[in-house]
Design a protein around this motif. Structure first.
Motif, PDB file in Angstrom:
ATOM      1  N   ARG A  15      87.181  22.565  58.234  1.00  0.00           N
ATOM      2  CA  ARG A  15      87.629  23.947  58.428  1.00  0.00           C
ATOM      3  C   ARG A  15      88.746  24.306  57.458  1.00  0.00           C
ATOM      4  NH1 ARG A  15      89.881  25.148  64.248  1.00  0.00           N
ATOM      5  NH2 ARG A  15      91.410  23.642  63.487  1.00  0.00           N
ATOM      6  N   ASN A  16      89.624  23.344  57.182  1.00  0.00           N
ATOM      7  CA  ASN A  16      90.731  23.602  56.266  1.00  0.00           C
ATOM      8  C   ASN A  16      90.349  23.379  54.808  1.00  0.00           C
ATOM      9  OD1 ASN A  16      92.463  24.239  58.365  1.00  0.00           O
ATOM     10  ND2 ASN A  16      93.290  22.182  58.540  1.00  0.00           N
ATOM     11  N   THR A  71      87.691  26.067  53.404  1.00  0.00           N
ATOM     12  CA  THR A  71      88.232  27.427  53.245  1.00  0.00           C
ATOM     13  C   THR A  71      89.350  27.508  52.220  1.00  0.00           C
ATOM     14  OG1 THR A  71      89.842  27.090  55.026  1.00  0.00           O
ATOM     15  CG2 THR A  71      87.679  27.982  55.648  1.00  0.00           C
TER      16      THR A  71
END
Length: 230
Positions: free
Chosen positions: A201-202, A205
């Motif tokens: 997720r980090n 993105t």
């Protein structure tokens, strides 16, 4: 007791019924891509030398990563990001981690987590976090003679680790310091660093880039007295 003894005891823990049921169910049903694997399916101990001066604390094992391979951050994309960064700055022998017997070595660094079993949806409950804390306290106590710096990946790990540091005898400021990427806190002889977690997720993105991760790891390594490559 030494770290090897502690690691052995950790792998036999069955304290949290929900986590035991989940990790063992995942190990039975597997993911199609890993159908030929015999999953670890147990609590995952720390990884790295017993005289480490730098500790990295994550969140919990991934269901098809460390819960499959039996080694922290091994066999998933989060681990790919972390170990590549450690390799890039000279703290790991290779940039990949695919299995517990792949020959990977860490130099002066140990990796652990506040929750040792893979949780459903990657979300341990507060009760599970607190039940598991004693393992981290024991690990910190055994590492204390050599430990000089710690990198905590993510806010959950930060919140879980601070009480463990206090229980292991370090001076945690009051009020407790807030998590932030690049945060640095002195615990009296131990430097604590915050870093966004290496979750997809980090990293997908761009919230956490490889350069950002290397910068935190280099700064922490310097505080720990470890040499790094440019």
């Amino acid at each position: 007791m030494n770290l090897s003894d502690l690691d052995h005891r950790i792998t036999g823990c069955r304290a949290c019924p929900r986590l035991v049921a989940w990790r063992e169910e995942v190990a039975r049903t597997k993911r199609a891509a890993f159908a030929d694997w015999t999953y670890w399916g147990r609590p995952v101990p720390g990884f790295g030398p017993a005289d480490a001066s730098l500790l990295i604390i994550g969140l919990a094992p991934a269901a098809h990563g460390a819960n499959r391979t039996g080694r922290m951050f091994t066999g998933d994309r989060s681990g790919d990001v972390l170990y590549e960064a450690l390799y890039d700055i000279g703290l790991a022998s290779q940039p990949t981690a695919v299995s517990a017997d792949d020959g990977l070595e860490l130099y002066g660094v140990r990796i652990t987590s506040p929750v040792r079993c893979a949780p459903p949806a990657n979300k341990p409950t507060p009760e599970e976090r607190d039940t598991c804390r004693s393992w981290l306290v024991e690990e910190l106590t055994l590492l204390r003679p050599t430990l000089r710096a710690v990198v905590v990946l993510g806010a959950f790990g930060w919140q879980a680790a601070l009480p463990a540091f206090a229980a292991a005898g370090w001076q945690v400021p009051r009020p407790r310091p807030a998590f932030g990427h690049g945060a640095r806190v002195s615990l009296g002889g131990l430097d604590l660093f915050g870093c966004f977690h290496v979750s997809q997720r980090n990293t997908f993105t761009g919230k956490l880039t490889p350069a950002m991760l290397r910068d935190v790891l280099r700064t922490a390594a310097a505080a720990a007295g470890l040499p790094t490559t440019p």
